[in-house]
Design a protein around this motif. Structure first.
Motif, PDB file in Angstrom:
ATOM      1  N   GLY A   1       0.818  -1.205   0.000  1.00 53.71           N
ATOM      2  CA  GLY A   1       0.000   0.000   0.000  1.00 53.71           C
ATOM      3  C   GLY A   1       0.845   1.246   0.000  1.00 53.71           C
ATOM      4  O   GLY A   1       2.087   1.176   0.060  1.00 53.71           O
TER       5      GLY A   1
ATOM      6  N   GLY B   1       8.681   1.760  -3.523  1.00 56.10           N
ATOM      7  CA  GLY B   1       8.619   3.171  -3.146  1.00 56.10           C
ATOM      8  C   GLY B   1       8.334   3.426  -1.679  1.00 56.10           C
ATOM      9  O   GLY B   1       8.239   4.577  -1.240  1.00 56.10           O
TER      10      GLY B   1
ATOM     11  N   TYR C   1       3.067  -4.507 -10.558  1.00 57.23           N
ATOM     12  CA  TYR C   1       1.980  -5.159  -9.814  1.00 57.23           C
ATOM     13  C   TYR C   1       1.826  -6.630 -10.194  1.00 57.23           C
ATOM     14  O   TYR C   1       1.335  -7.420  -9.396  1.00 57.23           O
ATOM     15  CB  TYR C   1       0.670  -4.343  -9.890  1.00 57.23           C
ATOM     16  CG  TYR C   1       0.750  -3.233  -8.854  1.00 57.23           C
ATOM     17  CD1 TYR C   1       0.429  -3.493  -7.528  1.00 57.23           C
ATOM     18  CD2 TYR C   1       1.266  -1.982  -9.174  1.00 57.23           C
ATOM     19  CE1 TYR C   1       0.577  -2.530  -6.551  1.00 57.23           C
ATOM     20  CE2 TYR C   1       1.421  -0.999  -8.197  1.00 57.23           C
ATOM     21  CZ  TYR C   1       1.067  -1.286  -6.889  1.00 57.23           C
ATOM     22  OH  TYR C   1       1.241  -0.335  -5.911  1.00 57.23           O
TER      23      TYR C   1
ATOM     24  N   ASP D   1       2.434   5.042  -8.066  1.00 59.52           N
ATOM     25  CA  ASP D   1       3.786   4.522  -7.837  1.00 59.52           C
ATOM     26  C   ASP D   1       4.671   4.607  -9.081  1.00 59.52           C
ATOM     27  O   ASP D   1       5.791   4.088  -9.089  1.00 59.52           O
ATOM     28  CB  ASP D   1       3.719   3.047  -7.387  1.00 59.52           C
ATOM     29  CG  ASP D   1       3.034   2.886  -6.042  1.00 59.52           C
ATOM     30  OD1 ASP D   1       3.088   3.835  -5.234  1.00 59.52           O
ATOM     31  OD2 ASP D   1       2.437   1.818  -5.798  1.00 59.52           O
TER      32      ASP D   1
ATOM     33  N   PHE E   1       8.060  -9.531   1.066  1.00 61.24           N
ATOM     34  CA  PHE E   1       6.900  -9.177   0.233  1.00 61.24           C
ATOM     35  C   PHE E   1       7.243  -9.631  -1.183  1.00 61.24           C
ATOM     36  O   PHE E   1       6.693 -10.630  -1.665  1.00 61.24           O
ATOM     37  CB  PHE E   1       6.648  -7.676   0.383  1.00 61.24           C
ATOM     38  CG  PHE E   1       5.763  -7.010  -0.638  1.00 61.24           C
ATOM     39  CD1 PHE E   1       5.041  -7.731  -1.588  1.00 61.24           C
ATOM     40  CD2 PHE E   1       5.622  -5.621  -0.633  1.00 61.24           C
ATOM     41  CE1 PHE E   1       4.226  -7.087  -2.526  1.00 61.24           C
ATOM     42  CE2 PHE E   1       4.808  -4.975  -1.559  1.00 61.24           C
ATOM     43  CZ  PHE E   1       4.119  -5.709  -2.513  1.00 61.24           C
TER      44      PHE E   1
END
Ligand code: GLN
Length: 446
Positions: A103, A150, A283, A398, A179
């Protein structure tokens, strides 16, 4: 340290940065340091620091901002925690983040939203929102965050502080809850460039426990903070100042360019033509990696187990359904889909090809220039609820930060102005393992 906790207590109601405080241990550490005295090798001894809650600590729970790990206590300390402690830094507590670092507002935290230090009606950015707000509000002089696309630079920009995502491999990620492993990197958030360099000195270096950690000597990042950047060659990508970037942000960056020129740098426009594929590819790749990394949260090995589960299948399905929030589920689905037979070629493979093109864009520019500059984010901080329910808009924001993670390049945000009372960040991108040049330029600019 006592003052630090007083300060945290008096500001926490407005900021909500911390998930767990480490008061008892921190005070004990401070006493030990007082007894021993501060030696010149231990320049940072006794300095308080906060740590993003996806970095494991054996003295305190590590939640990753998720119900899944609400009561999870690691059996070991992350490599950066050990490094911090060797340097004498005192971990005062764990700070909030978007769940599993997914997020850009910290609204995806299971626990609470953190507030922007400048305006409590605005988000602090994310996912290292707790880190940035704890530094910008004066609770602590420094924090450790993580950046996959980011998450150090964007909250640093939104809070008007300095954030550095070092080169992939510079800082060990042993003990960082993964992640997207090909993108994740740990780095410092601070109020000044010099503080940032000092903290990076302390946490960098090879670690045999992280196979991606580089076997390279770590220079003293404060050594070249002279203010002299005459002759430095700086590139400004035209794609980074296109429509979609707010006029105030563009203007602040134009002013920054003038400052660099007046300091004797040579600033020229260049092109990074594949920038436009960055977000889509990011993504797909980051979610694919996340879907694999998050398989370990199965209700058995770690964390939350559904109390209603009656069979093994139930344990998996119900624990994951109840333990993960909506954004994490969205990414696991997207990631699993793009890796599945039938969509791998069209999605994951294509995204990997785009990643290569983006890396090549950077190689090309860095064969002629020392540094790239541009905005860190297209806009200043949003209001709560303003963007979080529109995942695609959220992802598009982003666009300026994800490309450097693809290339493993170091990226930094330094404050460069305000728009209606909210800070604007200037992004600096450097060559692999050349954080030194970025600090030199940022220090001269600051
Ligand atoms: N905003 C990006 C995302 O949601 C970056 C996150 C990060 O760097 N951890 O994936």
């Amino acid at each position: 340290i006592t003052d630090t906790f007083d300060r945290i207590e008096s500001t926490e109601k407005e900021i909500d940065a911390f998930l767990t405080l480490n008061k008892e241990n921190a005070l004990k550490k401070a006493e030990e340091i007082d007894e021993k005295g501060i030696t010149s090798e231990k320049l940072l001894a006794g300095i308080p620091i906060s740590v993003k809650d996806n970095i494991v600590t054996k003295d305190m729970r590590t939640t990753a901002g998720s119900k899944m790990l609400e009561n999870f206590v690691s059996v070991y300390d992350a490599a950066v925690i050990e490094k911090m402690s060797e340097a004498g830094l005192i971990n005062v507590g764990k700070v909030n983040l978007d769940e599993f670092a997914m997020g850009g507002t910290t609204e995806n935290s299971y626990f609470k939203p953190t507030k922007n230090a400048w305006d409590q009606t605005k988000v602090p950015g994310g996912s290292s929102g707790g880190s940035a707000a704890s530094v910008a509000s004066g609770q602590v002089p420094a924090s450790i965050g993580s950046d996959t696309g980011g998450s150090i630079r964007q909250p640093a920009a939104f809070n008007g502080i300095v954030g550095m995502k070092p080169t992939y491999g510079r800082v060990s990620r042993y003990g960082l809850i993964a992640f997207a492993s090909s993108l994740d990197q740990i780095g410092p958030l601070t109020r000044t460039v010099k503080d940032n360099a000092l903290i990076l000195n302390a946490i960098s270096g090879h670690d045999p426990k992280d196979s991606t950690s580089a076997k390279l000597a770590v220079p003293d990042f404060t050594a070249n903070l002279t203010g002299d950047i005459k002759g430095m060659k700086i590139a400004v990508p035209e794609e980074y100042l296109k429509d979609g970037v707010a006029p105030d942000v563009c203007q602040a960056v134009q002013e920054a360019i003038k400052t660099f020129e007046s300091l004797g740098a040579i600033v020229e426009q260049v092109s990074l033509p594949h920038t436009k594929y960055g977000v889509a590819a990011y993504y797909i790749i980051s979610s694919a990696e996340a879907s694999s990394n998050l398989q370990r949260f199965d209700g058995i090995r770690y964390g939350y187990r559904s109390p209603e589960a009656k069979s093994l299948e139930d344990v998996y399905v119900m624990s994951r359904s109840e333990g993960f929030g909506p954004e994490v589920k969205r990414r696991i689905m997207l990631g699993t889909f793009s890796l599945s037979e039938g969509s791998y070629d069209a999605h994951f493979k294509k995204a990997s090809q785009a990643r290569t093109l983006i890396r090549q864009d950077f190689d090309h520019v860095f064969s002629e220039y020392d540094l790239i500059i541009g905005p860190t984010t297209p806009t200043v901080a949003y209001g709560f609820g303003e963007i979080v329910d529109d995942p695609v808009a959220m992802y598009m924001a982003d666009v300026l930060t994800v490309p450097s993670n693809f290339a493993g390049l170091p990226g930094m945000s330094v404050p460069c102005g305000f728009s209606e009372g909210l800070p604007i960040g200037l992004q600096l991108l450097g060559k692999h393992f050349d954080e030194d040049t970025m600090y030199r330029a940022a220090y001269a600019f600051e």
